[in-house]
Design a protein around this motif. Sequence first.
Motif, PDB file in Angstrom:
ATOM      1  N   UNK A  82       0.898  -1.229   0.105  1.00  0.00           N
ATOM      2  CA  UNK A  82       0.094  -0.079  -0.044  1.00  0.00           C
ATOM      3  C   UNK A  82       0.934   1.319   0.064  1.00  0.00           C
ATOM      4  N   UNK A  83       0.082   2.269  -0.435  1.00  0.00           N
ATOM      5  CA  UNK A  83       0.990   3.757  -0.497  1.00  0.00           C
ATOM      6  C   UNK A  83       0.836   4.069   1.094  1.00  0.00           C
ATOM      7  N   UNK A  84       2.050   4.282   1.753  1.00  0.00           N
ATOM      8  CA  UNK A  84       2.307   4.713   3.061  1.00  0.00           C
ATOM      9  C   UNK A  84       1.368   6.104   3.165  1.00  0.00           C
ATOM     10  N   UNK A  85       0.396   6.190   4.174  1.00  0.00           N
ATOM     11  CA  UNK A  85      -0.160   7.476   4.154  1.00  0.00           C
ATOM     12  C   UNK A  85      -0.180   8.151   5.659  1.00  0.00           C
ATOM     13  N   UNK A  86      -0.282   9.638   5.934  1.00  0.00           N
ATOM     14  CA  UNK A  86      -0.393  10.457   4.662  1.00  0.00           C
ATOM     15  C   UNK A  86       0.669  10.628   3.869  1.00  0.00           C
ATOM     16  N   UNK A  87       0.350  11.219   2.734  1.00  0.00           N
ATOM     17  CA  UNK A  87       1.535  11.413   1.872  1.00  0.00           C
ATOM     18  C   UNK A  87       2.020  12.795   2.030  1.00  0.00           C
ATOM     19  N   UNK A  89      -9.301  -0.283   0.737  1.00  0.00           N
ATOM     20  CA  UNK A  89     -10.481   0.041   1.404  1.00  0.00           C
ATOM     21  C   UNK A  89     -10.440   0.199   2.849  1.00  0.00           C
ATOM     22  N   UNK A  90      -9.802  -0.629   3.502  1.00  0.00           N
ATOM     23  CA  UNK A  90      -9.492  -0.626   5.034  1.00  0.00           C
ATOM     24  C   UNK A  90      -8.636   0.484   5.342  1.00  0.00           C
ATOM     25  N   UNK A 149       8.561   5.556  -4.986  1.00  0.00           N
ATOM     26  CA  UNK A 149       9.203   4.383  -5.944  1.00  0.00           C
ATOM     27  C   UNK A 149       8.955   3.189  -5.359  1.00  0.00           C
ATOM     28  N   UNK A 150       8.436   3.009  -4.092  1.00  0.00           N
ATOM     29  CA  UNK A 150       8.186   1.698  -3.455  1.00  0.00           C
ATOM     30  C   UNK A 150       6.908   1.920  -2.379  1.00  0.00           C
ATOM     31  N   UNK A 151       6.159   0.903  -2.111  1.00  0.00           N
ATOM     32  CA  UNK A 151       5.241   0.923  -1.193  1.00  0.00           C
ATOM     33  C   UNK A 151       5.561   0.146   0.036  1.00  0.00           C
ATOM     34  N   UNK A 152       4.575   0.460   1.035  1.00  0.00           N
ATOM     35  CA  UNK A 152       4.917  -0.592   2.102  1.00  0.00           C
ATOM     36  C   UNK A 152       4.077  -1.737   2.045  1.00  0.00           C
ATOM     37  N   UNK A 153       4.401  -2.868   3.062  1.00  0.00           N
ATOM     38  CA  UNK A 153       3.659  -4.038   3.124  1.00  0.00           C
ATOM     39  C   UNK A 153       2.457  -3.663   3.592  1.00  0.00           C
ATOM     40  N   UNK A 154       1.285  -4.353   3.011  1.00  0.00           N
ATOM     41  CA  UNK A 154      -0.071  -4.250   3.569  1.00  0.00           C
ATOM     42  C   UNK A 154      -0.326  -5.167   4.714  1.00  0.00           C
ATOM     43  N   UNK A 155      -1.096  -4.386   5.526  1.00  0.00           N
ATOM     44  CA  UNK A 155      -1.435  -5.106   7.081  1.00  0.00           C
ATOM     45  C   UNK A 155      -2.235  -6.232   6.983  1.00  0.00           C
ATOM     46  N   UNK A 170      -1.919 -10.730   5.073  1.00  0.00           N
ATOM     47  CA  UNK A 170      -1.664 -12.193   5.589  1.00  0.00           C
ATOM     48  C   UNK A 170      -3.112 -12.675   5.898  1.00  0.00           C
ATOM     49  N   UNK A 171      -4.137 -11.895   5.880  1.00  0.00           N
ATOM     50  CA  UNK A 171      -5.539 -12.449   6.117  1.00  0.00           C
ATOM     51  C   UNK A 171      -6.241 -12.913   4.769  1.00  0.00           C
ATOM     52  N   UNK A 172      -5.602 -12.671   3.814  1.00  0.00           N
ATOM     53  CA  UNK A 172      -6.002 -13.327   2.548  1.00  0.00           C
ATOM     54  C   UNK A 172      -7.195 -12.628   2.015  1.00  0.00           C
ATOM     55  N   UNK A 173      -7.452 -11.500   2.313  1.00  0.00           N
ATOM     56  CA  UNK A 173      -8.639 -10.691   1.877  1.00  0.00           C
ATOM     57  C   UNK A 173      -8.412 -10.209   0.553  1.00  0.00           C
ATOM     58  N   UNK A 174      -9.445  -9.451  -0.090  1.00  0.00           N
ATOM     59  CA  UNK A 174      -9.375  -8.744  -1.342  1.00  0.00           C
ATOM     60  C   UNK A 174      -8.875  -9.385  -2.380  1.00  0.00           C
ATOM     61  N   UNK A 175      -9.362 -10.989  -2.393  1.00  0.00           N
ATOM     62  CA  UNK A 175      -9.058 -11.583  -3.696  1.00  0.00           C
ATOM     63  C   UNK A 175      -9.831 -11.567  -4.915  1.00  0.00           C
TER      64      UNK A 175
END
Length: 274
Positions: A132-137, A188-189, A255-261, A264-269
């Motif tokens: 994900x894009x780390x927010x706020x930008x 969305x989360x 140039x790089x996004x951060x890992x999504x929290x 690991x929950x396997x959502x958004x497929x």
Amino acid sequence: VQKAELRKKEWKYFVHYLGWNKNWDEWVGADRLMKHTEENVMKQKALDKKQGVDKSSKSGRSSQTKPKSSADAKEDKEEVKNTVPKGKKRKSDSGVEKDNSSVEKLVKIQIPSTLKKQLVDDWEFVTQQDKLVKLPRTPNVDDILTKYLEYRSKKDGTMTDSIGEILKGIRCYFDKALPVMLLYKKERQQYNEVVVDDVSPSTIYGAEHLLRLFVKFPELLAYVNIEEETLTRLQQKLMDFLKFLQKNQSSFFLSAYEGSTTSSEGKGKGKDDA
């Protein structure tokens, strides 16, 4: 007939067909024009009358190409029938000319190739790599719009009201469109966590999501009742803004996004929105 030029000792005329998109405008020779005679004026009136009875037919639409000195509608009708691809012909089928023109006058926004790559990388990070894009930008959308205003004022030597109005419009569209059509499901989360208490998305999100808005602009502006000339000017202004984004690509975009929290929950497929 909008223009006339002497080319290679022969007069050529630039013709616009009333009721048709300007993409159909073309240069024709004198052999394609009808003289302004009483007989031809009567023909035009007869065609106009037919147009009133049968608005949705192709012959009716062709009759609109009959101003005083316009090209022969019958000949053009056959030419259109033979050359137009199926998708183009669709404009004659719905029978509601206003709706057709809104589809026809889609603002064409040519996104520069380096920004297209940015969009592809953005999609890859979020949907394929669960990042994900780390927010706020920083800079956020508001900052970018302000920087553009400063850039234009410096370049033009003055700040025009029209530029200010367009930037207000971009901000308004961004704030309204972001939750509706600019997010992937996996974002969305994060949106629900960061956009609280009536905060404007334009103060939280940055260039990554602003660029997505420009992909959606053509379909959004199709619903706005704008004259064609104004629409052309708006298109030029939006293109200029995109060039500004491209020019500042290295400082505006991550140039790089951060890992999504949520990865690991396997959502958004499911199917993504944006």
